[in-house]
Design a protein around this motif. Structure first.
Motif, mmCIF file in Angstrom:
data_model
loop_
_atom_site.group_PDB
_atom_site.id
_atom_site.type_symbol
_atom_site.label_atom_id
_atom_site.label_comp_id
_atom_site.label_asym_id
_atom_site.label_seq_id
_atom_site.Cartn_x
_atom_site.Cartn_y
_atom_site.Cartn_z
ATOM 1 N N LYS A 22 -112.747 -37.777 90.470
ATOM 2 C CA LYS A 22 -112.997 -38.820 91.473
ATOM 3 C C LYS A 22 -111.789 -39.724 91.710
ATOM 4 C CE LYS A 22 -117.918 -39.094 90.485
ATOM 5 N NZ LYS A 22 -119.005 -39.968 90.042
ATOM 6 N N ALA A 23 -110.655 -39.426 91.080
ATOM 7 C CA ALA A 23 -109.483 -40.284 91.190
ATOM 8 C C ALA A 23 -108.731 -40.058 92.494
ATOM 9 C CB ALA A 23 -108.544 -40.039 90.020
ATOM 10 N N THR A 24 -108.028 -41.080 92.917
ATOM 11 C CA THR A 24 -107.115 -40.969 94.040
ATOM 12 C C THR A 24 -105.827 -40.359 93.509
ATOM 13 O OG1 THR A 24 -108.051 -42.981 94.987
ATOM 14 C CG2 THR A 24 -105.911 -42.292 95.813
ATOM 15 N N CYS A 25 -105.194 -39.496 94.288
ATOM 16 C CA CYS A 25 -103.951 -38.902 93.802
ATOM 17 C C CYS A 25 -102.827 -39.936 93.883
ATOM 18 C CB CYS A 25 -103.606 -37.627 94.568
ATOM 19 S SG CYS A 25 -103.117 -37.890 96.257
ATOM 20 N N HIS A 26 -101.856 -39.793 92.979
ATOM 21 C CA HIS A 26 -100.719 -40.705 92.899
ATOM 22 C C HIS A 26 -99.429 -39.909 93.017
ATOM 23 C CE1 HIS A 26 -103.190 -44.085 91.534
ATOM 24 N NE2 HIS A 26 -103.848 -43.195 90.814
ATOM 25 N N LEU A 27 -98.458 -40.480 93.706
ATOM 26 C CA LEU A 27 -97.128 -39.911 93.757
ATOM 27 C C LEU A 27 -96.406 -40.364 92.493
ATOM 28 C CD1 LEU A 27 -95.340 -38.250 95.659
ATOM 29 C CD2 LEU A 27 -94.449 -40.404 96.554
ATOM 30 N N VAL A 28 -95.868 -39.414 91.719
ATOM 31 C CA VAL A 28 -95.274 -39.742 90.426
ATOM 32 C C VAL A 28 -93.893 -39.120 90.266
ATOM 33 C CG1 VAL A 28 -97.501 -39.991 89.263
ATOM 34 C CG2 VAL A 28 -96.389 -37.765 89.300
ATOM 35 N N ALA A 29 -93.099 -39.715 89.395
ATOM 36 C CA ALA A 29 -91.827 -39.130 88.974
ATOM 37 C C ALA A 29 -92.091 -38.409 87.657
ATOM 38 C CB ALA A 29 -90.770 -40.213 88.787
ATOM 39 N N ILE A 30 -91.698 -37.157 87.584
ATOM 40 C CA ILE A 30 -91.873 -36.358 86.367
ATOM 41 C C ILE A 30 -90.495 -36.276 85.718
ATOM 42 C CG2 ILE A 30 -92.606 -34.139 85.427
ATOM 43 C CD1 ILE A 30 -94.179 -33.856 88.187
ATOM 44 N N ILE B 123 -119.306 -47.025 104.822
ATOM 45 C CA ILE B 123 -119.276 -45.851 103.948
ATOM 46 C C ILE B 123 -119.768 -46.277 102.562
ATOM 47 C CG2 ILE B 123 -116.845 -46.193 103.351
ATOM 48 C CD1 ILE B 123 -116.591 -43.116 103.328
ATOM 49 N N SER B 124 -120.649 -45.494 101.982
ATOM 50 C CA SER B 124 -121.208 -45.837 100.667
ATOM 51 C C SER B 124 -120.269 -45.389 99.552
ATOM 52 C CB SER B 124 -122.576 -45.165 100.483
ATOM 53 O OG SER B 124 -122.409 -43.769 100.316
ATOM 54 N N SER B 125 -120.487 -45.926 98.365
ATOM 55 C CA SER B 125 -119.653 -45.532 97.227
ATOM 56 C C SER B 125 -119.881 -44.066 96.867
ATOM 57 C CB SER B 125 -119.913 -46.436 96.018
ATOM 58 O OG SER B 125 -121.268 -46.374 95.641
ATOM 59 N N ASP B 126 -121.098 -43.566 97.066
ATOM 60 C CA ASP B 126 -121.370 -42.141 96.835
ATOM 61 C C ASP B 126 -120.577 -41.271 97.803
ATOM 62 O OD1 ASP B 126 -123.101 -42.673 94.757
ATOM 63 O OD2 ASP B 126 -124.908 -42.546 96.016
ATOM 64 N N GLU B 127 -120.487 -41.708 99.055
ATOM 65 C CA GLU B 127 -119.708 -40.961 100.049
ATOM 66 C C GLU B 127 -118.216 -40.977 99.711
ATOM 67 O OE1 GLU B 127 -122.287 -41.425 104.138
ATOM 68 O OE2 GLU B 127 -121.250 -43.207 103.367
ATOM 69 N N VAL B 128 -117.715 -42.114 99.229
ATOM 70 C CA VAL B 128 -116.315 -42.205 98.814
ATOM 71 C C VAL B 128 -116.054 -41.241 97.665
ATOM 72 C CG1 VAL B 128 -114.559 -43.700 97.779
ATOM 73 C CG2 VAL B 128 -115.990 -44.573 99.622
ATOM 74 N N SER B 129 -116.929 -41.205 96.667
ATOM 75 C CA SER B 129 -116.780 -40.285 95.529
ATOM 76 C C SER B 129 -116.789 -38.839 95.993
ATOM 77 C CB SER B 129 -117.909 -40.490 94.518
ATOM 78 O OG SER B 129 -117.811 -41.741 93.920
ATOM 79 N N HIS B 130 -117.698 -38.519 96.914
ATOM 80 C CA HIS B 130 -117.795 -37.150 97.441
ATOM 81 C C HIS B 130 -116.509 -36.761 98.183
ATOM 82 C CE1 HIS B 130 -119.730 -33.515 98.801
ATOM 83 N NE2 HIS B 130 -119.417 -33.811 100.054
#
Length: 135
Positions: free
Chosen positions: A102-110, A21-28
């Protein structure tokens, strides 16, 4: 032997096989999976304030605030009501944070924080909003 950047490949496991998988595909894929063109914070649920040890919640804090300028009218009032209710009930929220397209989602405490005023009238740093959290 030195490995050049053009020689690097990324893979994903799919159906028991490695697929290039290319970096462009990961971003998409990240753009599509985030479902939004902006950063976002979604609340998934609530937990008691003392359910997460303090040492686990101070890694990399972000300070969230609403913005009526982004076209979401009433967000300041909703944010304020949520903040007050969370402090009153001594709860924190579990959420999903996306910081950019383009970020990965993160599980967070609010964690709601209250500000206090020192004896000279200056605001001090926010606190965790609960004496129980200090234990």
């Amino acid at each position: 032997e030195i490995v050049r950047e053009h020689q690097l490949r990324s893979f994903v496991e799919f159906g028991g096989e490695r697929v290039v998988i290319s970096s462009d595909e990961v971003s998409h894929i990240k753009k599509l999976s985030n479902g939004s063109k902006k950063s976002s914070l979604s609340i998934l649920g609530f937990k008691p304030m003392n359910s997460i040890p303090k040492m686990h919640i101070m890694d990399r804090p972000y300070f969230a605030y609403p913005s009526d300028e982004e076209g979401i009218l009433g967000s300041k009032e909703a944010f304020s009501a949520l903040h007050t209710a969370m402090l009153d009930k001594k709860v924190l929220a579990i959420g999903k944070l996306i910081t950019s397209v383009k970020a990965t989602c993160h599980l967070v405490a609010i964690i709601p924080q209250c500000e206090s005023t020192s004896y000279v009238g200056k605001e001090s740093s926010p606190t965790l909003g609960s004496d129980e959290q200090e234990k």
